[in-house]
Scaffold this motif. Structure first.
Motif: not given
Length: 543
Positions: A408-415, A450-453, A484-486, A504-506
């Protein structure tokens, strides 16, 4: 007898073959563990001292997360047939006025009622019937476990006695699901940590056709003079719990007085006391849950007062957390360190729930001094804070603490999604509505917007993960909205439906593949044709 001592029966005893897993105790936790392992092809022998299901009710409530575990074990439909959804929890003062209400939804995030009431013997019969129909599991009842021993890296030896004499089992792993007085806990030298709550209560289980004044949920009476708990279990089944003031069981007249706020007991009325027994409610947690290949689960590892209805829930969570990891080690040769994450993930959550129960207990029974009055005043004010009651309801399933499988080093969004559970909506499968887990299967899974690379497909294929696009599932876009929320394009779900990692998104890769891949790397897989691919791909992620 400790695991470092011999546990050999006489030379004349039979010498059975080697087993993957022996489970000590055939209560709900032990049998559920056996069913979950069987779903992954792991054979078990379950040892139980009682020949029949214990006939008197004990646990009476579980939550939606735990019903999802029963779904994974293959008995959810049978459980639903014997269960009754509950509206939630109310805190009442001494005059039975509502101080606070903690509502529970008719359907929670896991796809089931957030709280369901049931009769434990009925649940145990459901589980044992399923065990009987499971060829990978065998129940041996009417036996006494004599000792558990383990030398170095060798098999664990379990000796037991039945009507025919003494026997010895050798197993790769032993699961101690044998309750508060666990012989398994003694065998590994584990001791209780006292979490400082101990009270004597009487529990009264009743069957009656009389009109009972009830809310269809759980009522906690916060009265230091006579704290109590009341709940409806079934159509004609009810439970009351009362703290004992002088240690003596209430007689008929005293019981009539205690029950008067809920039901009028005229002489000769239809009112059967199924059970009336004293219990000591304790708060304890074992100082260690593992020694070598011997593990503690359920009441063998933790004891909680019943005030938030999470005792059995915690034990079934133990089984769900451990069994998929154990199967991956035993069946696919994953790193032994994977098993260390069982205690590191489950113990903080068990401690958290015990503290919640103790806090509720003190709110109900916190004595008659000025501090107790102050606590009740603070409680009355606190429950009026907007959003507090709904937050408290969610607190039964907090995200797992950070660890090797929860980075959990990377927290994405509020939740942040990592460490929390994936919701389980209804989805379309071959033209019919079914719950998400039926589509995901029993192993790892990826939900993606999204399609996975190709690089991500290589990692997921190495895990044996099923990739499921969230578009077009017929779930009213609930999973797409959750992603999306996450702020995630995709999530990697563990077999227990905890989010292990996210894209992560993007982004185009998981945030911490190197952190978990070494533990999940396997040296063998089924079918064999996948073995070289899995080994090569998972090794490559750790470089």
């Amino acid at each position: 007898m400790t695991v470092d001592q011999a546990a050999e029966p006489p030379d004349s005893a039979p010498g059975p073959g080697h087993l993957p897993v022996v489970i000590v105790g055939a209560g709900p936790v032990g049998v559920t563990a056996a069913l979950l392992l069987a779903r992954r092809g792991i054979r078990t022998v379950v040892l139980e001292r009682h020949r029949e299901v214990y006939p008197l009710p004990r646990a009476v409530a579980i939550d939606d997360e735990v019903i999802r575990i029963l779904q994974a074990a293959g008995v959810q439909e049978e459980f639903t047939a014997i269960a009754r959804p509950a509206r939630g929890l109310r805190l009442l003062d001494a005059r039975h006025r509502v101080m606070a209400e903690f509502p529970r939804a008719a359907q929670g995030e896991h796809g089931f009622p957030q709280t369901s009431m049931f009769d434990q013997p009925a649940l145990e019969r459901v589980l044992r019937d399923a065990l009987t129909d499971t060829p990978e599991a065998e129940l041996r009842d009417g036996v006494e476990v004599l000792g558990i021993a383990q030398d170095g890296d060798g098999p664990v030896r379990v000796s037991y006695r039945d009507d025919e004499g003494e026997h010895l089992l050798r197993a790769d792993t032993v699961l101690g699901c044998d309750g508060a007085n666990s012989i398994t806990r003694d065998a590994i030298g584990s001791t209780w940590e006292n979490l400082h709550f101990e009270e004597r209560w009487t529990v009264v289980d009743v069957r009656t056709s009389l009109p009972v004044r009830c809310w269809e949920g759980v009522e906690q009476i916060c009265d230091p003079q006579q704290p109590a708990t009341f709940m409806r279990i079934g159509e004609d089944r009810y439970r009351w719990e009362f703290r004992l003031r002088d240690g003596s069981e209430p007689d008929h007249e005293r019981l009539r007085e205690l029950l008067a706020p809920w039901v009028d007991l005229a002489d000769g009325a239809d009112f059967e006391v199924v059970r009336q027994a004293q219990y000591t409610f304790r708060a304890r947690i074992a100082d260690r849950w593992r020694h070598g290949r011997v593990f503690l689960l359920g009441d063998a590892a933790h004891l909680t007062p019943p005030f938030v209805g999470q005792g059995l829930c915690a034990g079934l969570r133990d089984a769900y957390n451990l069994t998929w990891k154990l199967a991956r080690v035993l069946q696919q040769g994953a790193d032994e360190r994977l098993l260390d994450t069982y205690e590191s993930e489950r113990k903080p959550h068990a401690r958290h729930l015990i503290r919640l129960a103790v806090a509720m207990g003190w709110a109900m029974t916190g004595g008659q001094d000025r501090a107790a009055a102050l606590r009740r005043g603070v409680l009355g004010a606190a429950v009026r804070i907007p959003g507090l009651t709904s937050a408290a309801a969610r607190d039964f399933s907090p995200a797992l603490t950070a660890g090797p499988l929860v980075r959990r080093r990377v927290r994405l969004g509020r939740h942040g999604l990592v460490g929390g559970f994936c919701p389980q909506p209804l989805v379309n499968i071959d033209g019919r509505h079914a719950r998400l887990d039926e589509l995901l299967g029993d192993s790892f899974a990826v939900l993606t917007a999204l399609p996975l690379p190709p690089s991500l497909l290589a990692v997921t294929d190495g895990l044996g993960a099923r990739t499921v696009p969230v578009a077009g599932l017929g779930d009213d876009n609930r999973l797409a909205a959750w992603l999306r929320e996450g702020r995630a394009s995709a999530v990697l779900l563990r077999p227990d439906r905890v989010v292990m990692d996210v894209v992560p998104a993007g982004g185009d890769t998981f945030t911490d593949t190197a952190g978990w891949a070494s533990l999940l790397h396997t040296t063998r897989s089924t079918p064999p044709s996948q073995r070289s691919t899995e080994t090569r791909l998972l090794r490559s992620t750790t470089r």
